[in-house]
Design a protein around this motif. Structure first.
Motif: not given
Length: 338
Positions: A20-42
């Motif tokens: 999921t972290v890899s997806n946020v970094l490489n293809a963020p559009d496929i990750v749900r906004a709430t999950t992406r927000g948690r990863v970006e905050a981390a």
């Protein structure tokens, strides 16, 4: 030696998988906004920075966004673009992207510079600023299949509505009409004689901001000439225009197309013995804040987020829309505190 945070550290803190972290970094559009927000905050909390060199080798892409640094021109309103570039840089890092700024004095020079950077593998996508009708940069980027997003609508382009649905024509803009509409509606509390101080007709951005004023007052057609004042974006010129107008008539408030015009209008009102006449600007610059002038905030940080979203979206997935309008915010200040 302090250990650098890893993908695993980010995943643990965000409560997600490594993938999921890899997806946020490489293809963020496929990750749900709430999950992406948690990863970006981390990522931000840990100060994690992905290895760009490793990503370039793996993907054969630089993951670097090019944007022109406009020549310094002084004035008041340029701060908005500065804030946008700062926000773009700040928000690109958690997505595994970098920003590269370059200088160019005109469109032709910018195209040459983009070609050099692209051929050298230094950038693989572009953010355009200062767009205008017949902009050759947009055509050149489309012809060479270089992903880009424009900060600004394709004003005056033939078939502009068709461009809205074109996945090769991404743009993000601020809804200027919504901003001046809110400013005008607020001004009506002072009375119904609300003047508009704008730029000469023909500017897409300026005409859009005038439209919001007209709509708020119910003038679908040509507004009363005595309430539509015109000036170039100059404090001294705006002051002269408003001084002449106030000498000829009385108004309850003035809505302006920029903070530069608003400063000129405020100086004119003060000279006319009306320092508390409601004057509302557009851009919410430090000058407006210092003088306690109300102003429309463009929210360039939200523009930066939308630009990055479109830059990493995949047109092949049909994941439009390919344009975004950002709702501005009216910042109301009281001059009683000055």
């Amino acid at each position: 030696m302090v250990r650098q945070p890893t993908v695993e550290d980010v995943a643990r803190l965000a409560g997600v998988s490594r993938q999921t972290v890899s997806n946020v970094l490489n293809a963020p559009d496929i990750v749900r906004a709430t999950t992406r927000g948690r990863v970006e905050a981390a990522i931000a909390e840990l100060g994690y920075a992905p290895s760009m060199a490793a990503r370039r080798l793996r993907t054969q892409q630089s993951h670097t966004i090019g944007i022109r640094l406009d020549p310094y021109a002084g004035g008041i309103s340029g701060i908005v673009l500065d804030r946008f570039i700062h926000a773009l840089t700040e928000r690109a890092t958690p997505r595994g992207l970098r920003i590269l700024v370059y200088a160019a004095t005109d469109a032709d020079e910018e195209i040459r510079r983009i070609r050099q950077l692209r051929e050298g593998g230094e950038i693989d996508r572009i953010v355009l600023t200062g767009t205008y009708a017949g902009d050759p940069r947009a055509e050149w980027l489309a012809e060479h299949d270089i992903p880009y997003v424009a900060f600004g609508r394709p004003w005056g382009e033939p078939g502009a509505q068709a461009l809205d649905a074109d996945a090769s024509r991404h743009w993000v803009d601020v809804d200027g009409a919504a901003g001046t509409r809110a400013a005008t509606l607020h001004s009506l509390a002072e009375g119904d004689r609300v003047a508009f101080l704008g730029w000469p007709a023909g500017s897409g951005t300026g005409d859009d901001r005038e439209r919001g004023w007209r709509e708020a007052l119910g003038w679908a057609e040509e507004p009363p000439a005595e309430l539509r004042w015109t000036s170039v974006d100059s404090v001294s010129r705006a002051r002269a225009v408003v001084e002449d107008a106030l000498a000829a008539m009385d108004v309850d408030a003035i809505v302006c197309a920029s903070d530069t015009l608003a400063l000129g209008a405020h100086l004119a009102a003060s000279h006319a013995g009306r320092p508390h006449l409601l004057v509302i600007g557009f851009d919410n610059t430090p000058v407006a804040e210092a003088l306690a002038l109300s102003s429309v905030e463009q929210r360039p940080e939200l523009v930066a987020d939308a630009v990055l979203d479109l830059l990493v979206a995949d047109p092949a997935t049909g994941g439009g829309p390919w344009h975004r309008l950002i709702e501005p915010e009216l910042v109301v200040r009281s001059r009683d505190d000055v």
